[in-house]
Scaffold this motif. Structure first.
Motif, short mmCIF file in Angstrom:
data_model
loop_
_atom_site.label_atom_id
_atom_site.label_comp_id
_atom_site.label_asym_id
_atom_site.label_seq_id
_atom_site.Cartn_x
_atom_site.Cartn_y
_atom_site.Cartn_z
N GLN A 253 -11.17 -1.01 -6.74
CA GLN A 253 -11.78 -2.07 -5.92
C GLN A 253 -11.49 -3.45 -6.52
O GLN A 253 -11.11 -4.38 -5.82
CB GLN A 253 -13.29 -1.85 -5.85
CG GLN A 253 -14.04 -2.84 -4.97
CD GLN A 253 -15.55 -2.66 -5.09
OE1 GLN A 253 -16.05 -1.57 -5.41
NE2 GLN A 253 -16.29 -3.74 -4.86
N GLY A 254 -11.62 -3.55 -7.84
CA GLY A 254 -11.38 -4.83 -8.52
C GLY A 254 -9.94 -5.28 -8.48
O GLY A 254 -9.66 -6.47 -8.57
N THR A 255 -9.01 -4.33 -8.33
CA THR A 255 -7.59 -4.70 -8.28
C THR A 255 -7.18 -5.28 -6.93
O THR A 255 -6.08 -5.82 -6.81
CB THR A 255 -6.66 -3.50 -8.59
OG1 THR A 255 -6.84 -2.49 -7.58
CG2 THR A 255 -6.91 -2.93 -9.97
N ALA A 256 -8.05 -5.15 -5.93
CA ALA A 256 -7.63 -5.53 -4.58
C ALA A 256 -8.61 -6.42 -3.82
O ALA A 256 -8.24 -6.99 -2.80
CB ALA A 256 -7.37 -4.28 -3.75
N GLN A 257 -9.85 -6.55 -4.27
CA GLN A 257 -10.81 -7.33 -3.48
C GLN A 257 -10.38 -8.80 -3.40
O GLN A 257 -9.71 -9.30 -4.30
CB GLN A 257 -12.22 -7.20 -4.04
CG GLN A 257 -12.43 -7.80 -5.41
CD GLN A 257 -13.84 -7.49 -5.94
OE1 GLN A 257 -14.33 -6.38 -5.81
NE2 GLN A 257 -14.46 -8.48 -6.54
N PRO A 258 -10.73 -9.49 -2.32
CA PRO A 258 -10.27 -10.87 -2.14
C PRO A 258 -10.66 -11.77 -3.32
O PRO A 258 -11.79 -11.72 -3.80
CB PRO A 258 -10.98 -11.32 -0.86
CG PRO A 258 -11.26 -10.05 -0.12
CD PRO A 258 -11.53 -9.02 -1.16
N MET A 259 -9.67 -12.57 -3.79
CA MET A 259 -9.91 -13.52 -4.88
C MET A 259 -9.18 -14.84 -4.58
O MET A 259 -8.48 -15.39 -5.43
CB MET A 259 -9.43 -12.95 -6.22
CG MET A 259 -10.39 -11.98 -6.87
SD MET A 259 -9.78 -11.37 -8.49
CE MET A 259 -10.05 -12.81 -9.53
N HIS A 260 -9.33 -15.33 -3.35
CA HIS A 260 -8.78 -16.63 -2.96
C HIS A 260 -7.31 -16.80 -3.37
O HIS A 260 -6.96 -17.69 -4.12
CB HIS A 260 -9.60 -17.77 -3.56
CG HIS A 260 -11.00 -17.84 -3.05
ND1 HIS A 260 -11.30 -18.11 -1.74
CD2 HIS A 260 -12.18 -17.66 -3.69
CE1 HIS A 260 -12.62 -18.10 -1.58
NE2 HIS A 260 -13.17 -17.82 -2.75
N GLY A 261 -6.46 -15.91 -2.88
CA GLY A 261 -5.02 -16.10 -3.10
C GLY A 261 -4.47 -15.42 -4.34
O GLY A 261 -3.26 -15.40 -4.54
N ILE A 262 -5.33 -14.87 -5.20
CA ILE A 262 -4.83 -14.10 -6.35
C ILE A 262 -4.40 -12.73 -5.83
O ILE A 262 -5.21 -12.00 -5.24
CB ILE A 262 -5.92 -13.95 -7.45
CG1 ILE A 262 -6.40 -15.31 -7.94
CG2 ILE A 262 -5.40 -13.09 -8.60
CD1 ILE A 262 -5.41 -16.10 -8.76
N LYS A 263 -3.14 -12.37 -6.04
CA LYS A 263 -2.60 -11.15 -5.42
C LYS A 263 -3.30 -9.87 -5.90
O LYS A 263 -3.78 -9.80 -7.03
CB LYS A 263 -1.10 -11.02 -5.76
CG LYS A 263 -0.20 -12.08 -5.16
CD LYS A 263 1.26 -11.79 -5.51
CE LYS A 263 2.21 -12.77 -4.90
NZ LYS A 263 2.32 -14.01 -5.67
N ALA A 264 -3.31 -8.87 -5.03
CA ALA A 264 -3.77 -7.53 -5.41
C ALA A 264 -2.73 -6.92 -6.36
O ALA A 264 -1.54 -7.20 -6.25
CB ALA A 264 -3.92 -6.65 -4.18
N ILE A 265 -3.21 -6.09 -7.29
CA ILE A 265 -2.31 -5.47 -8.28
C ILE A 265 -2.45 -3.96 -8.23
O ILE A 265 -3.37 -3.42 -7.62
CB ILE A 265 -2.59 -6.01 -9.70
CG1 ILE A 265 -3.99 -5.58 -10.19
CG2 ILE A 265 -2.43 -7.52 -9.73
CD1 ILE A 265 -4.28 -5.96 -11.65
N PHE A 266 -1.54 -3.27 -8.92
CA PHE A 266 -1.59 -1.81 -8.93
C PHE A 266 -2.57 -1.29 -9.97
O PHE A 266 -2.48 -1.65 -11.15
CB PHE A 266 -0.21 -1.22 -9.25
CG PHE A 266 0.65 -1.03 -8.04
CD1 PHE A 266 0.43 0.04 -7.18
CD2 PHE A 266 1.65 -1.93 -7.74
CE1 PHE A 266 1.21 0.20 -6.04
CE2 PHE A 266 2.44 -1.78 -6.61
CZ PHE A 266 2.22 -0.71 -5.75
N PRO A 267 -3.49 -0.42 -9.54
CA PRO A 267 -4.21 0.37 -10.53
C PRO A 267 -3.24 1.41 -11.09
O PRO A 267 -2.46 1.99 -10.33
CB PRO A 267 -5.34 1.03 -9.72
CG PRO A 267 -4.82 1.09 -8.31
CD PRO A 267 -3.84 -0.06 -8.16
#
Length: 401
Positions: A323-337
């Motif tokens: 969840q933490g690798t993908a939840q919205p963060m104002h333009g910070i890209k999602a990353i791979f778990p």
């Protein structure tokens, strides 16, 4: 003179107040009774900012103090506290941001960071992951399936032996072949020689298979060596870098991610981070540490021990990391778990149920245990992941069938 001085003072005060209006929030888990938790929250608001008792503070610094926004019960002896801080207190620096979030309070028992929420104006100060999920998929030409990774081990092999293993992994179709995090600059496998041979080995396998495997070099190193090694790895043809921010500091990870002369994907290794997350009442929660903080620092994939392996992370904790690798963060890209730590080939279908297809599986010993033919084991690993991801039962449950 006095009028000018007063006007200047008022202007500075107004500027300071404006800077303090924008705030970020941190959710903490505080242990104790409601009264104890409330006191802990108030203590935290002062300790993490002004670090003086409130009655000793000049009026001008009051906007700097953390503010308790909400306190709600999780159980009879645990409370969820939402605390806001002035954005300006972080100074636009990752080091100071982490200091405000958990610095001094980490020295007191019963405080745990659960989640961080930054406004867009703050995340704009961070590049975050250069590639993220989509960028890494494009590099590897793997648009939808789970990514597959293994580590060069055991420690003690020489550079030529490690390169031979890297070649076999790439020939078998693994996407990422990384140095084990314990491989640095030992005399039996010196950094320069190892990186050159391993990068060449993976490139040779790619030429033979038409694949796009990346060799990822470990640049966890003493200060002053990190960027030298990173630059050398890129020159040799390494396709990515591995770093353990628990050993080097998260800002070293951020600096690598920001360096345009490198522009390589970064894998974050969890060495030394366990003590932050293992105590349920203290430290930083899995979601915040492995998800949010690693993303802010610029990791493209975050390695951690998955449930069911040789470490103690639970299924729920692993879901929180995802969840933490993908939840919205104002333009910070999602990353791979990147679940690891004792995965077996037989566990892949169950792991996929938890992670879905946006996952990078890191398997070490499980690939060796399958049988003596490493190349065929890797091919089986890839078939297994692809078929399970498509909802099929594996067509070939025997390695050499």
């Amino acid at each position: 003179g006095n009028e000018h001085g007063n006007h200047l003072g008022q202007t500075r005060a107004a500027t300071r107040t404006a800077l303090m209006r924008e705030r970020f929030t941190v959710v903490y888990r505080l242990s104790g009774t409601e009264q104890e938790a409330h006191q802990k929250a108030l203590d935290l608001c002062l300790e993490q900012t002004v670090e003086l008792p409130e009655d000793l503070l000049p009026e001008s610094v009051r906007p700097v103090i953390g503010q308790l926004e909400d306190l709600s019960a999780l159980s009879a002896n645990a409370f969820r506290a939402t605390v806001s801080f002035a954005a300006e207190t972080s100074a636009g620096e990752l080091t100071q941001l982490l200091n405000v979030i958990i610095g001094n309070i980490s020295l007191k028992p019963g405080y745990r960071v659960e989640e961080i929420s930054l406004p867009a104006s703050m995340t704009a100060a961070y590049r975050g992951p250069r590639f993220g999920r989509q960028g890494l998929r494009q590099l590897l030409q793997a648009p939808s399936r789970p990514l597959l990774c293994s580590a060069l081990k055991p420690l003690g092999l020489n550079a030529a032996e490690l390169a031979r293993l890297a070649y076999q992994f790439a020939l078998g179709g693994l996407d990422i072949i990384k140095d084990d995090h314990g491989l640095t600059d030992q005399r039996y496998a010196p950094f320069g020689q190892r990186v050159e041979l391993c990068a060449q080995a993976v490139a040779r396998a790619n030429r033979e298979t038409g694949g796009h495997s990346l060799y990822v070099a470990n640049v966890t190193a003493p200060y002053g060596e990190v960027f030298k090694r990173a630059g050398y790895a890129k020159e040799c043809g390494a396709g990515g870098l591995l770093i353990a921010p628990g050993l080097t500091g998260f800002d070293t990870l951020r600096a690598l991610a920001d360096e345009d002369a490198l522009a390589l994907p970064l894998l974050s290794h969890p060495a030394c981070l366990g003590s932050w997350v293992l105590h349920p009442e203290h430290g930083i929660a899995h979601l915040a540490l492995f998800g949010q903080i690693n993303r802010l620092a610029g990791a493209d994939a975050v390695i951690y021990p998955s449930f069911g392996g040789r470490f103690s992370f639970s299924r729920a904790e692993c879901q929180q990391i995802t969840q933490g690798t993908a939840q919205p963060m104002h333009g910070i890209k999602a990353i791979f778990p990147c679940p690891a730590g004792g995965l077996s080939l037989s566990s892949i279908p169950e792991q996929l149920q938890v992670y879905g297809q946006d996952v990078m599986f890191l398997m070490g010993g499980g690939l060796f245990r399958q049988g003596p033919d490493i190349v065929e084991n890797c091919r089986y690993f890839r078939r297994l992941a692809e078929e399970a991801a498509q909802g099929e039962s594996p067509k070939n449950s025997e390695k050499n069938g």
